[in-house]
Enzyme design. Sequence first.
Site, PDB file in Angstrom:
ATOM      1  N   SER A 132       0.797  -1.219   0.000  1.00 53.95           N
ATOM      2  CA  SER A 132       0.000   0.000   0.000  1.00 53.95           C
ATOM      3  C   SER A 132       0.834   1.274   0.000  1.00 53.95           C
ATOM      4  O   SER A 132       0.280   2.363  -0.049  1.00 53.95           O
ATOM      5  CB  SER A 132      -0.927   0.016   1.223  1.00 53.95           C
ATOM      6  OG  SER A 132      -0.173   0.037   2.416  1.00 53.95           O
ATOM      7  N   ARG A 139      -6.261   8.669 -10.611  1.00 50.45           N
ATOM      8  CA  ARG A 139      -6.930   8.928  -9.341  1.00 50.45           C
ATOM      9  C   ARG A 139      -5.928   9.390  -8.291  1.00 50.45           C
ATOM     10  O   ARG A 139      -4.853   8.816  -8.141  1.00 50.45           O
ATOM     11  CB  ARG A 139      -7.637   7.656  -8.864  1.00 50.45           C
ATOM     12  CG  ARG A 139      -8.366   7.785  -7.524  1.00 50.45           C
ATOM     13  CD  ARG A 139      -7.549   7.318  -6.351  1.00 50.45           C
ATOM     14  NE  ARG A 139      -8.319   7.296  -5.094  1.00 50.45           N
ATOM     15  CZ  ARG A 139      -7.824   7.028  -3.902  1.00 50.45           C
ATOM     16  NH1 ARG A 139      -6.540   6.736  -3.768  1.00 50.45           N
ATOM     17  NH2 ARG A 139      -8.595   7.021  -2.825  1.00 50.45           N
ATOM     18  N   VAL A 140      -6.290  10.423  -7.568  1.00 51.53           N
ATOM     19  CA  VAL A 140      -5.513  10.901  -6.430  1.00 51.53           C
ATOM     20  C   VAL A 140      -6.441  10.972  -5.231  1.00 51.53           C
ATOM     21  O   VAL A 140      -7.526  11.560  -5.316  1.00 51.53           O
ATOM     22  CB  VAL A 140      -4.897  12.289  -6.695  1.00 51.53           C
ATOM     23  CG1 VAL A 140      -4.190  12.808  -5.446  1.00 51.53           C
ATOM     24  CG2 VAL A 140      -3.933  12.220  -7.872  1.00 51.53           C
ATOM     25  N   GLY A 141      -6.050  10.365  -4.138  1.00 46.54           N
ATOM     26  CA  GLY A 141      -6.860  10.384  -2.932  1.00 46.54           C
ATOM     27  C   GLY A 141      -6.506  11.545  -2.023  1.00 46.54           C
ATOM     28  O   GLY A 141      -5.985  12.575  -2.453  1.00 46.54           O
ATOM     29  N   ASP A 142      -6.769  11.348  -0.754  1.00 42.71           N
ATOM     30  CA  ASP A 142      -6.553  12.431   0.213  1.00 42.71           C
ATOM     31  C   ASP A 142      -5.093  12.617   0.595  1.00 42.71           C
ATOM     32  O   ASP A 142      -4.685  13.708   1.000  1.00 42.71           O
ATOM     33  CB  ASP A 142      -7.365  12.152   1.485  1.00 42.71           C
ATOM     34  CG  ASP A 142      -6.906  10.872   2.189  1.00 42.71           C
ATOM     35  OD1 ASP A 142      -6.782   9.840   1.500  1.00 42.71           O
ATOM     36  OD2 ASP A 142      -6.691  10.883   3.407  1.00 42.71           O
ATOM     37  N   THR A 173      -6.413   8.050   7.199  1.00 39.62           N
ATOM     38  CA  THR A 173      -6.200   6.815   6.456  1.00 39.62           C
ATOM     39  C   THR A 173      -7.557   6.245   6.083  1.00 39.62           C
ATOM     40  O   THR A 173      -8.589   6.650   6.614  1.00 39.62           O
ATOM     41  CB  THR A 173      -5.391   5.804   7.289  1.00 39.62           C
ATOM     42  OG1 THR A 173      -4.989   4.702   6.466  1.00 39.62           O
ATOM     43  CG2 THR A 173      -6.176   5.288   8.475  1.00 39.62           C
ATOM     44  N   GLY A 174      -7.549   5.288   5.157  1.00 48.02           N
ATOM     45  CA  GLY A 174      -8.813   4.704   4.709  1.00 48.02           C
ATOM     46  C   GLY A 174      -9.188   5.210   3.331  1.00 48.02           C
ATOM     47  O   GLY A 174      -8.339   5.590   2.529  1.00 48.02           O
ATOM     48  N   THR A 202       1.793   7.071   0.196  1.00 47.87           N
ATOM     49  CA  THR A 202       0.928   5.952  -0.187  1.00 47.87           C
ATOM     50  C   THR A 202       1.096   5.600  -1.659  1.00 47.87           C
ATOM     51  O   THR A 202       1.553   6.425  -2.458  1.00 47.87           O
ATOM     52  CB  THR A 202      -0.546   6.317   0.058  1.00 47.87           C
ATOM     53  OG1 THR A 202      -1.378   5.195  -0.219  1.00 47.87           O
ATOM     54  CG2 THR A 202      -0.980   7.468  -0.827  1.00 47.87           C
ATOM     55  N   GLY A 215      -9.861   7.555   0.748  1.00 47.09           N
ATOM     56  CA  GLY A 215      -9.507   8.956   0.660  1.00 47.09           C
ATOM     57  C   GLY A 215     -10.606   9.868   0.169  1.00 47.09           C
ATOM     58  O   GLY A 215     -10.675  11.040   0.561  1.00 47.09           O
ATOM     59  N   THR A 218      -2.304   3.865   3.407  1.00 44.23           N
ATOM     60  CA  THR A 218      -1.533   5.061   3.728  1.00 44.23           C
ATOM     61  C   THR A 218      -0.694   4.823   4.970  1.00 44.23           C
ATOM     62  O   THR A 218      -1.102   4.088   5.851  1.00 44.23           O
ATOM     63  CB  THR A 218      -2.485   6.245   4.062  1.00 44.23           C
ATOM     64  OG1 THR A 218      -3.454   6.386   3.046  1.00 44.23           O
ATOM     65  CG2 THR A 218      -1.722   7.540   4.215  1.00 44.23           C
TER      66      THR A 218
END
Length: 337
Positions: free
Chosen positions: A82, A223-226, A246-247, A213, A249, A195
């Site tokens: 991850s 795609r880009v998360g938080d 975490t989790g 991450t 995003g 993350t």
Amino acid sequence: MTTRRSMLAALSGLGALPFTAGLARAAQRSTPAAAGAILLSTWDFGAAANAAAFARMRAGGSLIDAVEAGGMVPEADPNNHSVGYSGYPDRDGHVTLDAVIMDDAGGVGAVAALENTTHAISVARRVMERTPHTMLVGEGATTFAREQGFPQEKLLTPEAEKAWRDWLKTSKYQPEANSENRITRTPGGALDHDTIGLLARTLDGRMAGACTTSGMAFKMRGRVGDSPQVGSGLYVEAGVGGATSTGLGEEVTRVAGSARVVASMRAGATPQKACEDVVRHIAKLRGDAIRGVQVGFLALDPHGNVGAYCLLPGFTYAVTDASGTTSIRKARSLFQA
């Protein structure tokens, strides 16, 4: 003469205080600051990250040195799918990395969709220290990494590639909203360990943080998360504290989660209450849309007080005190599995 570069270098060195001397003083007197946490990170594998960060601090490194060193540990771990090397790829088979690093004076650097570079957190630090920007993305981020001397490396390992090819057998290979959420998930399990967020402080309350991450397994390309977004995956503010998430995003970015936690602390909430408030807000806002989804927050204030809370059971975190002792704890959750 003070130049912009010298000013940036000075900011990046915040926390480069005599930490070992501080530890010696802490041993002579018992204060809340000395007794509290100095390092806080997400998940069980945060313990190894904390150990590297603590060693860097004891060797005289700054807080930015410490959180970078901590983030580099899971980035280089082939058994961690991850973060960094051996991370699970996107649905097109590309491993892309996101990272952010931040100090409590507003120094920030981030990268998103970085490829072929193991240590995204180190590239993020270079963005902070050597550019006028706070974030570089995609091809530009990768080109910058090469220009800064980071070697080109293949991140997709045989194990991660096999997992991706197994996923392709039963998944529609086309963009489809929320299809990632239909991957079989165990709350707190491997696909939720997306993350590592790490927070650090000196005994006099200076703070910094990092988050790195490889993102959601088999995500859509681009795609880009938080994680690399300041205020979502990480936020640090002088005199107030820091938070990381975490989790999933997408649920964090909807509410600028980490900035919201720090804002609550600024208004007088404890780190624990601040984490609980943002998780409850997400649950109220999203309702059934977050059924089976994990989101968790960690917070640390300048005195070493810790907060942790999540939607579902299974979120763990690592806490290290001024003696270097680390414990793994389970966060309380809003819902049951």
